[in-house]
Design a protein around this motif. Structure first.
Motif, short mmCIF file in Angstrom:
data_model
loop_
_atom_site.label_atom_id
_atom_site.label_comp_id
_atom_site.label_asym_id
_atom_site.label_seq_id
_atom_site.Cartn_x
_atom_site.Cartn_y
_atom_site.Cartn_z
N LYS A 225 -22.48 -5.15 50.81
CA LYS A 225 -23.58 -4.42 50.17
C LYS A 225 -24.10 -5.15 48.94
O LYS A 225 -25.30 -5.17 48.67
N GLU A 226 -23.19 -5.80 48.24
CA GLU A 226 -23.57 -6.53 47.03
C GLU A 226 -24.34 -7.80 47.35
O GLU A 226 -25.25 -8.19 46.61
N LYS A 227 -24.02 -8.44 48.47
CA LYS A 227 -24.63 -9.73 48.80
C LYS A 227 -25.70 -9.65 49.89
O LYS A 227 -26.51 -10.57 50.03
N SER A 228 -25.71 -8.60 50.68
CA SER A 228 -26.61 -8.52 51.82
C SER A 228 -28.03 -8.17 51.41
O SER A 228 -28.26 -7.47 50.42
N THR A 229 -28.99 -8.66 52.19
CA THR A 229 -30.40 -8.31 51.98
C THR A 229 -30.93 -7.49 53.17
O THR A 229 -32.12 -7.21 53.23
N SER A 230 -30.04 -7.10 54.09
CA SER A 230 -30.45 -6.35 55.27
C SER A 230 -30.42 -4.84 54.96
O SER A 230 -30.29 -4.42 53.81
N TRP A 231 -30.52 -4.05 56.02
CA TRP A 231 -30.50 -2.59 55.87
C TRP A 231 -29.21 -2.12 55.20
O TRP A 231 -29.18 -1.07 54.57
N LEU A 232 -28.15 -2.95 55.33
CA LEU A 232 -26.86 -2.55 54.79
C LEU A 232 -26.89 -2.41 53.27
O LEU A 232 -26.16 -1.59 52.70
N SER A 233 -27.75 -3.19 52.63
CA SER A 233 -27.80 -3.13 51.17
C SER A 233 -28.30 -1.78 50.67
O SER A 233 -28.09 -1.42 49.51
N LYS A 234 -28.97 -1.04 51.53
CA LYS A 234 -29.47 0.29 51.15
C LYS A 234 -28.65 1.42 51.77
O LYS A 234 -28.81 2.58 51.37
N ALA A 235 -27.79 1.09 52.73
CA ALA A 235 -27.03 2.12 53.44
C ALA A 235 -25.83 2.57 52.62
O ALA A 235 -25.21 1.77 51.91
N THR A 236 -25.51 3.83 52.72
CA THR A 236 -24.27 4.34 52.13
C THR A 236 -23.11 3.91 53.01
O THR A 236 -23.31 3.47 54.15
#
Length: 370
Positions: A225-236
């Motif tokens: 979550k800290e490094k990703s720029t995909s949907w995961l960076s916004k997902a809980t």
């Protein structure tokens, strides 16, 4: 009345003195000149009596004849026979036999670097991601018999086309009694890597560090979550691991925590005796027993002791100190995890439990997991 010398008489006496000096010098060097004349005469005689049009150049095996255009013909043997010829051949063979062999490139490098050379690894930390691979490697570095490669090389899963020589060049120089080791956590989940490691060295020792699977998923999510720029960076966390009311089995963090699937792939090529499993949770809370077990598995001297381990309250981790090295985890380790409800924790633990049981039976070892 004193006699006086005319200019002609003085010139005559000077010439006579020079002649006498030349005569004396000539006699002193006569033996060398005579020897040179004999050698020249012998060579000239050989040239005249031979059927070639050029001089001869002797060597240890024969005589090379030269043509008029300056190019050598095939060497011809000396005209020596009998006991003398046999004696010469014996001397040549003895000279070749006594000549020391030229050392290999690896040996020359070791001699130039005091016995150290870059070697392919004898041991590899193949995983698992977010289970303490960096902590394990840095703690092992305090042992004098460990030569650890710092960065993750990703040779077998990403850089294999660069070749084994490139891989070897990435290793830390080591002495023959040291163990060269590298860590790339991605190896354990890459399906093609076990066969490639086996082809490099079927005797490679494999270290696998694992943690309670749910805790590992949370830690993995936190970093991604800290490094990703995909949907995961916004997902809980809940949105990442759940698909409706079911565990999202396609989520990579979940896939990695199914340890048995990956280990079975490695066991197709390596026996269980060449694999050692480290409890990552205990490495954090009580590192000494885990490190002693690794020390024994790798066949190293009994060096690691409780005197080398201390707790760093500022960092919140155990550190290692010895006369050879001092290692502590970087301050970026130990990120704050998101809140996970007890219901979701139980759901994840229930999901992993059957896989954990298969894992325990496969490796003949149990861990204190719920």
């Amino acid at each position: 009345m004193a006699a006086t010398w005319s200019k002609k008489q003085k010139a005559f006496l000077l010439l006579l003195a020079v002649f006498l000096m030349l005569t004396i010098v000539g006699r002193l060097s006569y033996s060398k000149q005579f020897h040179g004349l004999l050698c020249a005469a012998r060579t000239f005689h050989h040239f005249v009596t031979s059927d070639t049009n050029g001089p001869v150049i002797p060597n240890e095996d024969g005589v090379t004849f030269w043509t008029e255009n300056g190019k050598p013909k095939k060497s011809m043997p000396r005209k020596i026979s009998g006991a003398k010829a046999e004696n010469i051949q014996r001397q040549i063979k003895l000279k070749k036999a006594l000549k020391p062999p030229k050392p290999s490139k690896e040996i020359r490098i070791e001699l130039a670097t005091g016995g150290k050379a870059q070697r392919l690894p004898q041991a590899i930390i193949i995983g698992v991601r977010k289970c303490g691979t960096r902590a394990l490697l840095e703690m092992l570095e305090t042992h004098p018999q460990i030569a650890a490669c710092g960065p993750e090389i990703h040779f077998f899963d990403k850089n294999y086309k660069k070749g084994l020589q490139w891989y070897q060049n990435q290793m830390k120089p080591s002495t023959p009694d040291q163990i060269t080791i590298e860590k790339t956590p991605g190896y354990i989940i890459a399906p093609e890597v076990p066969e490639l490691v086996y082809k490099m060295n079927k005797n490679t020792k494999l270290l696998v560090i694992v943690r309670e699977p749910t805790t590992r998923v949370i830690s993995d999510y936190t970093q991604l979550k800290e490094k990703s720029t995909s949907w995961l960076s916004k997902a809980t966390f809940e949105g990442a691991v759940l698909d409706g009311n079911q565990i999202r089995s396609s989520y990579k963090a979940v896939q990695i925590s199914i340890y048995v699937k990956h280990v079975l792939n490695w066991l197709k090529y390596f026996p269980l005796s060449q694999m050692h499993f480290v409890d990552g949770d205990k490495l954090i809370s009580n590192p000494l027993p885990e490190l002693k077990a690794v020390e024994k598995f790798l066949g190293m001297r009994d060096v690691i002791s409780s005197d080398m381990i201390y707790f760093n309250a500022t960092r919140g981790f155990y550190c290692m100190a010895s006369e050879f090295n001092t290692k502590c985890l970087n301050s970026n380790k130990g990120r704050e995890h998101p809140y996970v409800s007890p219901e979701l924790m139980n759901k994840l633990q229930d999901y992993f439990r059957p896989y954990n049981e298969k894992f325990f039976k496969t490796i003949n070892q149990r861990f204190d997991w719920p």
